[in-house]
Motif scaffolding. Structure first.
Motif, PDB file in Angstrom:
ATOM      1  N   THR A   1       1.442   7.202  -1.010  1.00 45.16           N
ATOM      2  CA  THR A   1       0.536   6.233  -0.406  1.00 45.16           C
ATOM      3  C   THR A   1       1.307   5.121   0.289  1.00 45.16           C
ATOM      4  O   THR A   1       0.927   4.672   1.383  1.00 45.16           O
ATOM      5  CB  THR A   1      -0.392   5.636  -1.477  1.00 45.16           C
ATOM      6  N   ALA A   2       2.408   4.673  -0.308  1.00 46.50           N
ATOM      7  CA  ALA A   2       3.229   3.634   0.328  1.00 46.50           C
ATOM      8  C   ALA A   2       3.827   4.127   1.641  1.00 46.50           C
ATOM      9  O   ALA A   2       3.865   3.391   2.634  1.00 46.50           O
ATOM     10  CB  ALA A   2       4.332   3.195  -0.639  1.00 46.50           C
ATOM     11  N   HIS A   3       4.265   5.379   1.684  1.00 47.44           N
ATOM     12  CA  HIS A   3       4.811   5.927   2.931  1.00 47.44           C
ATOM     13  C   HIS A   3       3.714   6.077   3.987  1.00 47.44           C
ATOM     14  O   HIS A   3       3.969   5.886   5.189  1.00 47.44           O
ATOM     15  CB  HIS A   3       5.486   7.271   2.659  1.00 47.44           C
ATOM     16  N   GLN A   4       2.508   6.427   3.565  1.00 43.06           N
ATOM     17  CA  GLN A   4       1.403   6.491   4.528  1.00 43.06           C
ATOM     18  C   GLN A   4       1.117   5.126   5.142  1.00 43.06           C
ATOM     19  O   GLN A   4       0.841   5.019   6.343  1.00 43.06           O
ATOM     20  CB  GLN A   4       0.149   7.037   3.833  1.00 43.06           C
TER      21      GLN A   4
ATOM     22  N   GLN B   1       3.530  -1.749  10.821  1.00 38.35           N
ATOM     23  CA  GLN B   1       4.880  -2.299  10.683  1.00 38.35           C
ATOM     24  C   GLN B   1       4.890  -3.634   9.946  1.00 38.35           C
ATOM     25  O   GLN B   1       5.949  -4.186   9.668  1.00 38.35           O
ATOM     26  CB  GLN B   1       5.526  -2.487  12.061  1.00 38.35           C
ATOM     27  N   THR B   2       3.728  -4.193   9.656  1.00 40.99           N
ATOM     28  CA  THR B   2       3.597  -5.425   8.880  1.00 40.99           C
ATOM     29  C   THR B   2       2.437  -5.241   7.906  1.00 40.99           C
ATOM     30  O   THR B   2       1.327  -4.927   8.331  1.00 40.99           O
ATOM     31  CB  THR B   2       3.330  -6.638   9.793  1.00 40.99           C
ATOM     32  N   ILE B   3       2.697  -5.413   6.615  1.00 40.43           N
ATOM     33  CA  ILE B   3       1.713  -5.131   5.575  1.00 40.43           C
ATOM     34  C   ILE B   3       1.571  -6.364   4.694  1.00 40.43           C
ATOM     35  O   ILE B   3       2.574  -6.962   4.268  1.00 40.43           O
ATOM     36  CB  ILE B   3       2.126  -3.912   4.729  1.00 40.43           C
ATOM     37  N   PHE B   4       0.319  -6.724   4.439  1.00 38.90           N
ATOM     38  CA  PHE B   4       0.009  -7.825   3.526  1.00 38.90           C
ATOM     39  C   PHE B   4      -0.794  -7.276   2.353  1.00 38.90           C
ATOM     40  O   PHE B   4      -1.678  -6.440   2.543  1.00 38.90           O
ATOM     41  CB  PHE B   4      -0.789  -8.928   4.235  1.00 38.90           C
ATOM     42  N   ALA B   5      -0.499  -7.778   1.164  1.00 44.52           N
ATOM     43  CA  ALA B   5      -1.204  -7.351  -0.052  1.00 44.52           C
ATOM     44  C   ALA B   5      -1.487  -8.564  -0.916  1.00 44.52           C
ATOM     45  O   ALA B   5      -0.883  -9.629  -0.753  1.00 44.52           O
ATOM     46  CB  ALA B   5      -0.378  -6.321  -0.824  1.00 44.52           C
ATOM     47  N   GLU B   6      -2.422  -8.394  -1.850  1.00 50.47           N
ATOM     48  CA  GLU B   6      -2.769  -9.469  -2.765  1.00 50.47           C
ATOM     49  C   GLU B   6      -1.704  -9.618  -3.841  1.00 50.47           C
ATOM     50  O   GLU B   6      -1.172  -8.630  -4.349  1.00 50.47           O
ATOM     51  CB  GLU B   6      -4.118  -9.187  -3.423  1.00 50.47           C
ATOM     52  N   ASP B   7      -1.402 -10.852  -4.179  1.00 53.41           N
ATOM     53  CA  ASP B   7      -0.468 -11.144  -5.268  1.00 53.41           C
ATOM     54  C   ASP B   7      -1.259 -11.165  -6.575  1.00 53.41           C
ATOM     55  O   ASP B   7      -1.635 -12.216  -7.092  1.00 53.41           O
ATOM     56  CB  ASP B   7       0.214 -12.489  -5.013  1.00 53.41           C
ATOM     57  N   LEU B   8      -1.515  -9.981  -7.113  1.00 51.90           N
ATOM     58  CA  LEU B   8      -2.405  -9.841  -8.261  1.00 51.90           C
ATOM     59  C   LEU B   8      -1.737 -10.299  -9.553  1.00 51.90           C
ATOM     60  O   LEU B   8      -0.511 -10.175  -9.722  1.00 51.90           O
ATOM     61  CB  LEU B   8      -2.840  -8.384  -8.411  1.00 51.90           C
TER      62      LEU B   8
ATOM     63  N   GLU C   1       6.734  -2.416  -1.859  1.00 48.59           N
ATOM     64  CA  GLU C   1       7.723  -3.381  -1.357  1.00 48.59           C
ATOM     65  C   GLU C   1       9.077  -2.719  -1.161  1.00 48.59           C
ATOM     66  O   GLU C   1       9.775  -2.982  -0.186  1.00 48.59           O
ATOM     67  CB  GLU C   1       7.830  -4.553  -2.336  1.00 48.59           C
ATOM     68  N   TRP C   2       9.451  -1.823  -2.096  1.00 46.27           N
ATOM     69  CA  TRP C   2      10.737  -1.127  -1.968  1.00 46.27           C
ATOM     70  C   TRP C   2      10.724  -0.162  -0.780  1.00 46.27           C
ATOM     71  O   TRP C   2      11.695  -0.100  -0.016  1.00 46.27           O
ATOM     72  CB  TRP C   2      11.034  -0.374  -3.264  1.00 46.27           C
ATOM     73  N   VAL C   3       9.633   0.590  -0.614  1.00 45.42           N
ATOM     74  CA  VAL C   3       9.541   1.524   0.508  1.00 45.42           C
ATOM     75  C   VAL C   3       9.555   0.765   1.839  1.00 45.42           C
ATOM     76  O   VAL C   3      10.199   1.196   2.804  1.00 45.42           O
ATOM     77  CB  VAL C   3       8.275   2.396   0.380  1.00 45.42           C
ATOM     78  N   CYS C   4       8.871  -0.364   1.906  1.00 47.51           N
ATOM     79  CA  CYS C   4       8.855  -1.162   3.134  1.00 47.51           C
ATOM     80  C   CYS C   4      10.244  -1.679   3.473  1.00 47.51           C
ATOM     81  O   CYS C   4      10.660  -1.664   4.640  1.00 47.51           O
ATOM     82  CB  CYS C   4       7.880  -2.326   2.990  1.00 47.51           C
TER      83      CYS C   4
END
Length: 417
Positions: A269-272, A278-285, A312-315
């Motif tokens: 899913t991270a690779h998808q 090219q820029t991804i934002f996510a919630e700081d849960l 984060e590692w894949v990015c």
């Protein structure tokens, strides 16, 4: 960079590896005992000593820090079995204890604990003069050559820095984590290209701001019935017998399989997502808080914390910018007009009474995550002209439709008439 490989030691090597783990466990517990005794001797004031017992240690004795490594040669004379283990392995074991102690001092909780039998599952060879991997074998000091499943070779220009040996499934499966390094400096991923926000949930595992979503596979619940059967069989065996140990191995193997399936799903899913933007934002849960709530079993099964760490590692590996934003109120705010729209968890559709915007609840939250991420970049001065076209200008929606086709499920939000 770490590469994980499966190794296949023979019976003699497995026995020696288990013996090393138990020796390292004893050294870890002994060093922790010295540390706790030193702390206990300085707990109370001089005029308030305990009436029952007191740890009397001279006041000039320093804190048992990494200098405990210097006592290992003396300990080997008193306990000859310590000499069977590689010296640097024992040193890294003590270093591991004090690394845990330093982390405890920084965050204020998580005091190091004594390791019970079977809880110490890894040790480290910190350095190698030459590359230990030769073909399809890896040479471990004092262990010998062990067959390894080298499913991907070490990249050119990298050298092996250290090797960690891991025990899994109650000592029946063995792995090595090979740490490789190179002199090449990799810069941080720049802010560029197409930006998306993602929202994590239990109804849908992931929903992106462009309308694509990913259903949540229930890894643990799908195997819970079979796992319950294996645990019931293990409970009926006489504890400590060979049949009991075999049953426990079957249970551990099932847990290992569930964890592998979950991690494989997270990585794919991270690779998808990296293919999609090219820029991804996510919630700081607050992952710890989620695991203590009413839906803790589902939250633990989804493993949101592991997914965010792997993403984060894949990015970072693929040169995609990744950032976390404040999650408070993302599902209670309209992304179109920023009005507050209060709704309970049972309401799965976002309908703003102010502007009439209607879409799925998770997509509205993902769009709000994207807006907050863009605001943070603008305030930091990182949002340049290359990505300015992504903030709702003409032609962007068609670009989103074409690039969002990699995640199969997709929906389109529409304003109410």
């Amino acid at each position: 960079m770490n590469y994980t490989y499966r190794i296949y030691p023979n019976v003699v090597q497995q026995t020696e590896l288990r013996s090393w783990l138990e020796t390292c466990r004893g050294v870890y517990n002994y060093a922790l005992r010295e540390l706790k005794d030193w702390i206990a001797s300085r707990k109370c004031s001089v005029d308030r000593c305990s009436l029952e017992k007191e740890y009397i240690i001279p006041a000039d004795k320093p804190f048992p820090s990494h200098r405990q490594q210097n006592n290992l040669p003396k300990a080997k004379k008193q306990f000859p079995h310590l000499g069977k283990v590689h010296s640097q392995v024992l040193q890294t074991t003590i270093r591991r204890l004090h690394d845990t102690w330093e982390v405890f001092q920084k965050r204020g909780h998580g005091f190091p604990r004594f390791k019970k039998f079977g809880q110490f599952k890894s040790f480290v060879f910190p350095q190698f003069k030459h590359n230990p991997i030769n073909g399809f074998t890896i040479k471990l000091p004092k262990i010998g050559e062990v067959p390894i499943n080298l499913h991907r070779p070490i990249p050119n220009g990298f050298k092996v820095k250290q090797v960690r040996v891991l025990s899994r499934v109650r000592g029946t499966q063995w792995y090595v984590v090979v740490t490789i390094e190179s002199d090449i400096s990799v810069p941080d991923a720049p802010v560029r290209g197409r930006a998306i926000g993602i929202d994590l949930g239990l109804e849908r595992f992931l929903t992106a701001s462009d309308g694509s979503f990913q259903e949540r596979p229930k890894f643990f619940k799908s195997m819970q019935r079979k796992l319950k059967l294996l645990q019931r069989r293990a409970a009926r065996k006489q504890k400590g017998s060979q049949n009991w140990e075999k049953a426990q191995v079957e249970v551990a193997r099932m847990h290992h399989r569930i964890a592998n399936r979950r991690k494989d799903f997270h990585l794919k899913t991270a690779h998808q997502l990296c293919d999609q933007a090219q820029t991804i934002f996510a919630e700081d849960l607050n992952v710890t808080g989620l695991t203590r709530a009413m839906l803790r079993k589902d939250c633990v099964d989804a493993a949101f914390g592991q997914f965010l760490s792997l993403t984060e590692w894949v990015c970072s590996k693929r040169g995609v910018y990744f950032a976390k934003v404040n999650p408070n109120g993302t599902s209670q705010t309209c992304p179109n007009c920023l009005a507050t729209v209060s709704k309970g968890l049972e309401v799965r559709e976002h309908h703003c009474p102010e502007c009439g915007y209607r879409t799925h609840r998770d997509r509205a939250a993902a769009e709000m995550v994207l807006d907050r991420g863009l605001e943070n970049l603008v305030s930091q001065g990182l949002w340049g002209t290359e990505t300015a076209c992504q903030v709702g200008l003409s032609g962007v929606y068609d670009l989103d439709k074409s690039r969002g086709a990699r995640i199969p499920n997709r929906e389109v939000g529409k304003p109410a008439l």
